[in-house]
Write an enzyme that holds these catalytic residues in place. Structure first.
Site: not given
Ligand code: FAD
Length: 379
Positions: A156-157, A337, A377, A379
């Site tokens: 997360y940024s 971003c 950046e 994602y």
């Molecule tokens: P996950 O559990 O990883 O799931 C990912 C997606 O898959 C979700 O949309 C979920 O609904 C879906 N999913 C889950 N299970 C299934 C299934 N069985 N079938 C289909 N789909 C499914 N995010 C922000 O909100 N703010 C930020 O500032 C931010 N900054 C970032 C900076 C960088 C450098 C990077 C790489 C990423 C950033 N992100 C940011 C994204 C963040 O890292 C996560 O990827 C995001 O919050 C989703 O993670 P999660 O664990 O909630 O979802």
């Protein structure tokens, strides 16, 4: 009164997060309301102290709107100001830092599609960072793909400056969008497939413990060698997070080693007015620093582009392409971003504009990269 421009009397700043500022009378700057606020003269801030009583002694009763403008928060420079480079990977997934949630606040209005939260985390000064870096979060529970192992780290940024929202260098803020899953056939939400980490963060409560890694990332660091540089910041949704940090450093904090006198230009793309993030904070800078800050919004569900389609951030870029290209030619930094999906549309627009100007976009892009003006950046 070292940092107040044109101020005659003691100035004060609220010791609150921007979110509570937004909810307070600072909205629009025309209806300043100070009741119940904790005001302290900015020259007297000792933010390391938790002595609420002593802060109350400084309560200021009179403050005009003009005086309120351009006052900055004096921060006690952290050692971090003198470091040669940013802190990197102080905590790794195998040995994360256990931090504490300070607050979780919904940032968007009722008509926003989805939810985005501002989350303040207390790291006790132990996980320092620079603006533009990210933290890793390890959500609690087991990795379904690797039974017995923790979840993978999510990045997360960081949406605050190195001083944090309480200006003491002990907190970091994140801007997190709750990832929800809608079944494509029924259109209904399926909570079993909701994002693990974003939901954990948005549901967390003050006092909860969270496991942090990092800080990481160098691509989005704010280049400070030239305090008069131009920074063009393009964001969709939570992509605004690093820019909130930059802008607080430029316009909210009186940092002795970085006195910004250049131009910061923010393009923010979201669905509608209710989805705007940190809008009052940014509008405040427009009011206070009209020569140094520009702020353009693309509201895809409310505004139309010149062809009658939805207004996306690339449409705003196209509108100002002449100025943007000239600024890039003069050395401006440009940042992107947000969601990955934003880049193809933006690249197509920039390429089209370049062709119209008789320029070769691929060559221009490679020059921008070479000169370290191009920062992405997504994602
Ligand atoms: P996950 O559990 O990883 O799931 C990912 C997606 O898959 C979700 O949309 C979920 O609904 C879906 N999913 C889950 N299970 C299934 C299934 N069985 N079938 C289909 N789909 C499914 N995010 C922000 O909100 N703010 C930020 O500032 C931010 N900054 C970032 C900076 C960088 C450098 C990077 C790489 C990423 C950033 N992100 C940011 C994204 C963040 O890292 C996560 O990827 C995001 O919050 C989703 O993670 P999660 O664990 O909630 O979802």
């Amino acid at each position: 009164m070292a940092h107040a421009v044109g101020a005659q009397v003691s100035l004060s700043v609220p010791v609150r997060t921007d979110v509570s500022l937004r909810k307070s009378g600072l909205k629009g700057r025309n209806n300043l309301s100070f009741h119940n606020n904790l005001w302290v003269p900015f020259t007297s801030l000792d933010l390391g102290s938790n002595n609420v009583q002593s802060k109350h002694q400084f309560k200021v009763v009179c403050m005009s709107i003009q005086q309120a403008s351009r006052s900055k928060v004096a921060v006690k420079p952290l050692e971090l100001e003198n470091a040669q480079g940013p802190p990197l990977n102080l905590y790794k997934p195998k040995e994360p830092y256990t931090a504490t949630i300070v607050s979780v606040e919904r940032l968007v209005g009722p008509k926003a599609p989805g939810e985005t939260c501002h989350i303040v985390i207390d790291h006790g000064g132990n996980v320092p960072y620079w603006e533009g870096q990210s933290y890793g979060i390890i959500p609690p529970g087991e990795n379904p793909k690797k039974p017995g192992s923790p979840h993978n780290v999510r990045l997360y940024s960081i949406a605050s400056t190195r001083y944090g929202d309480s200006f003491d260098g002990k907190t970091a803020s994140l801007c997190v969008r709750r990832a929800v899953y809608y079944d494509p056939e029924t259109g209904k939400e399926d909570p079993s497939k909701n994002g693990v980490c974003s939901n954990f963060l948005c549901d967390s409560k003050p006092g909860d413990k969270i496991r942090l890694t990092g800080p990481s990332g160098k691509v989005m660091l704010l280049p400070e060698d030239d305090p008069n540089a131009t920074h063009i910041m393009i964001a969709t949704g939570t992509g605004v997070a690093p820019y909130r940090g930059y802008l607080r450093r430029m316009f909210m904090e009186a940092v002795p080693t970085y006195k910004f006198g250049g131009l910061a230009w923010l393009f923010l793309g979201v669905a509608n007015t209710d989805s705007l993030l940190y809008d009052d904070e940014f509008t405040g800078y427009l009011h206070d620093y009209p020569d140094n800050f520009r702020y353009d919004k693309a509201l895809s569900r409310e505004q139309k582009n010149k062809s009658g389609g939805k207004m996306y951030v690339q449409d705003k870029i196209e509108e100002y392409s002449d100025e943007i290209f000239k600024l890039l030619d003069r050395g401006a930094h440009i940042y992107f971003c947000g969601l990955k999906g934003m880049m193809p549309g933006i690249q197509d627009t920039l390429k089209r504009v370049a062709v119209q100007r008789g320029e070769n976009w691929d060559e221009k892009l490679s020059q921008l990269r070479k000169k370290k003006q191009w920062h992405v950046e997504v994602y």
